[in-house]
Scaffold this active site. Sequence first.
Site, short mmCIF file in Angstrom:
data_model
loop_
_atom_site.label_atom_id
_atom_site.label_comp_id
_atom_site.label_asym_id
_atom_site.label_seq_id
_atom_site.Cartn_x
_atom_site.Cartn_y
_atom_site.Cartn_z
N GLU A 59 -4.56 12.54 17.83
CA GLU A 59 -4.04 11.85 19.02
C GLU A 59 -5.12 11.64 20.07
O GLU A 59 -5.19 10.59 20.69
CB GLU A 59 -2.86 12.64 19.62
CG GLU A 59 -1.59 12.64 18.77
CD GLU A 59 -0.86 11.29 18.77
OE1 GLU A 59 -1.21 10.41 19.58
OE2 GLU A 59 0.08 11.13 17.96
N ASP A 75 -0.10 6.26 26.84
CA ASP A 75 -0.17 7.64 26.38
C ASP A 75 -1.26 8.38 27.15
O ASP A 75 -2.36 7.86 27.33
CB ASP A 75 -0.50 7.70 24.89
CG ASP A 75 0.63 7.15 24.02
OD1 ASP A 75 1.80 7.23 24.44
OD2 ASP A 75 0.33 6.66 22.93
#
Length: 150
Positions: A59, A75
Amino acid sequence: MGRSMLFLGFLLALLGLALPGTQGKIISRCEMVRILRRNGFQGFEGTTVADWMCLVKHESDYNTSAYNDNGPSRDYGIFQINSKYWCNDGRTAGATNGCHISCSKLRDDNIEDDIRCAKKIAREAHGLSPWNGWKNHCRGRDLSSYVRGC
Ligand SMILES: *[C@@H]1O[C@H](CO)[C@@H](O)[C@H](O)[C@H]1NC(C)=O
């Protein structure tokens, strides 16, 4: 010219020292393993520290200030927490701010709030399925290399 550049560098260095905790940083692999163990991630909602390590690797690559704009939402931080459901960035339509936090706070180098929010997400989902990085690169794989030697 040379001297004024030196002076500018000096000022920027001072500024960096004056703003501790705001810069973001890269957390080393074994340090991240220690943080996850210390914070009770092993066994949390049926996950392992290796699952979380693989998630963080894919991520954010362990970057506490990671940021990605996905169009309708964004994000933030080491767990790439999304502005649609979990944090408030003031510009996401229909956002719910489930972790009651400003998204920008998820990009500083204090990851305590990130940890609290990531656990809330995993608790509600009973696992790590909300994270595409985990689904696409980690789920069902041998993840022992992420924690080896730590
Ligand atoms: C960490 O992420 C930020 C935001 O995407 C980026 O600007 C920075 O260069 C990254 N740091 C490293 C060391 O890759």
